[in-house]
Design a protein around this motif. Structure first.
Motif, PDB file in Angstrom:
ATOM      1  N   THR A 223      -0.544  -6.378  -5.118  1.00  0.00           N
ATOM      2  CA  THR A 223      -1.580  -5.785  -4.273  1.00  0.00           C
ATOM      3  C   THR A 223      -1.499  -6.413  -2.902  1.00  0.00           C
ATOM      4  O   THR A 223      -1.098  -7.571  -2.751  1.00  0.00           O
ATOM      5  CB  THR A 223      -2.986  -6.020  -4.859  1.00  0.00           C
ATOM      6  OG1 THR A 223      -3.184  -7.421  -5.062  1.00  0.00           O
ATOM      7  CG2 THR A 223      -3.164  -5.308  -6.189  1.00  0.00           C
ATOM      8  N   PRO A 225      -2.575  -5.510   1.693  1.00  0.00           N
ATOM      9  CA  PRO A 225      -3.455  -4.821   2.637  1.00  0.00           C
ATOM     10  C   PRO A 225      -3.431  -3.306   2.501  1.00  0.00           C
ATOM     11  O   PRO A 225      -4.428  -2.631   2.760  1.00  0.00           O
ATOM     12  CB  PRO A 225      -2.919  -5.265   4.007  1.00  0.00           C
ATOM     13  CG  PRO A 225      -2.189  -6.546   3.743  1.00  0.00           C
ATOM     14  CD  PRO A 225      -1.628  -6.418   2.368  1.00  0.00           C
ATOM     15  N   THR A 226      -2.275  -2.773   2.061  1.00  0.00           N
ATOM     16  CA  THR A 226      -2.164  -1.314   1.935  1.00  0.00           C
ATOM     17  C   THR A 226      -2.467  -0.836   0.518  1.00  0.00           C
ATOM     18  O   THR A 226      -2.357   0.347   0.231  1.00  0.00           O
ATOM     19  CB  THR A 226      -0.754  -0.845   2.340  1.00  0.00           C
ATOM     20  OG1 THR A 226       0.216  -1.500   1.505  1.00  0.00           O
ATOM     21  CG2 THR A 226      -0.473  -1.187   3.791  1.00  0.00           C
ATOM     22  N   GLY A 227      -2.845  -1.760  -0.358  1.00  0.00           N
ATOM     23  CA  GLY A 227      -3.202  -1.377  -1.715  1.00  0.00           C
ATOM     24  C   GLY A 227      -2.152  -1.795  -2.724  1.00  0.00           C
ATOM     25  O   GLY A 227      -1.201  -2.502  -2.408  1.00  0.00           O
ATOM     26  N   ALA A 229       1.052  -1.813  -5.259  1.00  0.00           N
ATOM     27  CA  ALA A 229       2.428  -1.322  -5.196  1.00  0.00           C
ATOM     28  C   ALA A 229       3.157  -1.772  -6.454  1.00  0.00           C
ATOM     29  O   ALA A 229       2.814  -2.788  -7.048  1.00  0.00           O
ATOM     30  CB  ALA A 229       3.136  -1.847  -3.952  1.00  0.00           C
TER      31      ALA A 229
END
Length: 413
Positions: A223, A225-227, A229
């Motif tokens: 996980t 900043p962009t969620g 992965a």
């Protein structure tokens, strides 16, 4: 100009003199694989507390601190976590008080990995299979569950033979039987319900699916900043060579279509389970067809090949993901591994074989390496004796080398 003497050093008001804060990781389960994981966390600057239900567990020998508690006792486990106040609680065993993990996770000041739900499902084949097939719609072999010999008999009559019967919670291969005729039903039932550390009066029956290869797709969930992965390692082929040896190799070549399906299945089950870390998604592959079989929300034996095949082993990937650090899944060489087991209750025999001589023969094999496990691991129903490892320009040669290394080591057992 001012002068300072020893003992009167001047300090910048904005500069802290305290040592950098270290993350504390509590490992619940301290077997041989936890030992490797503890070292991976320590190399990244974490303090490790290794916990198990028995003293002198393998990871206790390398951890910063250790503790012995009954990990299925929610009150005892909650008290230990409250006392130690770790930043992360990492479950490396299936038999954990789920209520304690849920309560700790809900507080918000401690992160729990895998998620309590993942930990529970890792020892609940029925719950996991229903999640995969019924909720997520993943392709699986046809399966049924039975709660008595009579129910299993009815399943066999409906499904036909051959039929594989598996315990609800047990090590791979443990307690499994293949039914080929009605007389096999009752012995298979008794074998399955007696297996594993958790008594269950239910079993899973599964149609036999003809496959080309069994594959573990190590999937790393992170996980940022962009969620969330997911990252995939190269597929690992594996097979139970006999009851006491697990062979694995990387890479296992799949067709482009099969690889795409495998990654889709892995991403869906891993994202459903949530959390951060390494997940070993086990798949059955036949041509372009891929079936979900199981998922282990932590490093496991079929991934031991990554100790030599990848830049970062499965343990290093797990530690990095949990600590919120970047990962890569770069494979640096084809490799193979053979894990040799003994029954957990088997005593370590006094061997007249010269250990140094056996190791010399094993390591004389080109590009070889070994791991010997000297202490009993009471966290597993099958005790690991050692791992033979080898690299090569291709996995076929690597497998041959690993077999020769394993044969040399077998003289020790």
């Amino acid at each position: 100009m001012s002068e300072s003497t020893e003992g009167d050093a001047q300090t910048d008001p904005g500069e802290s003199t305290s040592p950098p804060q270290r993350s504390t990781v509590m490992l619940l389960g301290s077997g041989e694989l936890s030992r490797e994981l503890a070292l991976a966390f320590q190399r990244l600057g974490a303090d490790v507390i290794a916990v198990d239900r028995y003293a002198d567990a393998p990871a206790h020998g390398v951890a910063d601190r250790s503790a012995v508690v009954k990990m299925t006792d929610a009150e005892e486990l909650t008290a230990l976590i409250g006392k130690e106040k770790p930043r992360y609680v990492v479950t490396e065993a299936g038999l954990i008080a789920a209520d304690a993990l849920i309560a700790v996770a809900e507080r918000g000041d401690v992160e729990v990995f895998p998620t309590p739900r993942s930990t529970r499902l890792s020892v609940d084949r029925e719950g996991l299979r229903r999640l995969a097939a019924n909720e997520l719609g993943l392709p699986t072999a046809p399966f049924w569950f039975a709660g008595s010999v009579e129910e299993l008999t009815a399943v066999a009559q409906h499904a036909g033979y051959p039929l594989v019967v598996k315990p609800i919670a047990a090590a791979p291969g443990e307690g499994e039987s293949v039914l080929v005729r009605p007389e096999d039903v009752e012995p298979a039932w008794q074998r399955a319900v007696a297996a594993g550390r958790i008594p269950h009066n239910r079993v899973m029956a599964e149609s036999v699916v003809e496959v080309d290869v069994e594959v573990t797709l190590l999937t790393v969930r992170t996980t940022g900043p962009t969620g969330p992965a997911v990252h995939f390692c190269e597929p690992i082929g594996h097979r139970q060579a006999d009851g006491n040896v697990l062979e694995s190799w990387q890479p296992q070549q799949l067709s482009p279509a099969a690889l795409g399906i495998a990654k889709s299945i892995a991403a869906r089950i891993v994202n459903s389970l949530g959390g951060r870390g390494v997940f070993g998604v086990e798949l059955l592959v036949r041509g372009d067809e891929v079936y979900f079989d199981n998922v282990r929300p932590r490093p496991y034996d079929s991934g031991l090949v990554t100790l030599r095949s990848q830049r970062l082993s499965e343990f290093e990937l797990h530690a990095r993901a949990i600590l919120g650090l970047s990962v890569d899944t770069i494979m640096i060489s084809p490799a193979a591994a053979e894990v040799t087991y003994a029954a957990a209750e088997a005593a370590t025999a006094e061997s007249a074989v010269d250990t140094t001589a056996a190791l010399a023969d094993a390591l004389a094999v080109a590009e070889s390496d070994v791991r010997l496990f000297g202490r009993p691991d009471e966290s597993e129903t099958r005790r690991r004796l050692g791992v033979a490892l080898a690299t090569a320009p291709d996995p076929i040669v690597a497998r041959d080398r690993a077999r020769r290394v394993s044969a040399a080591l077998r003289r020790l057992w």
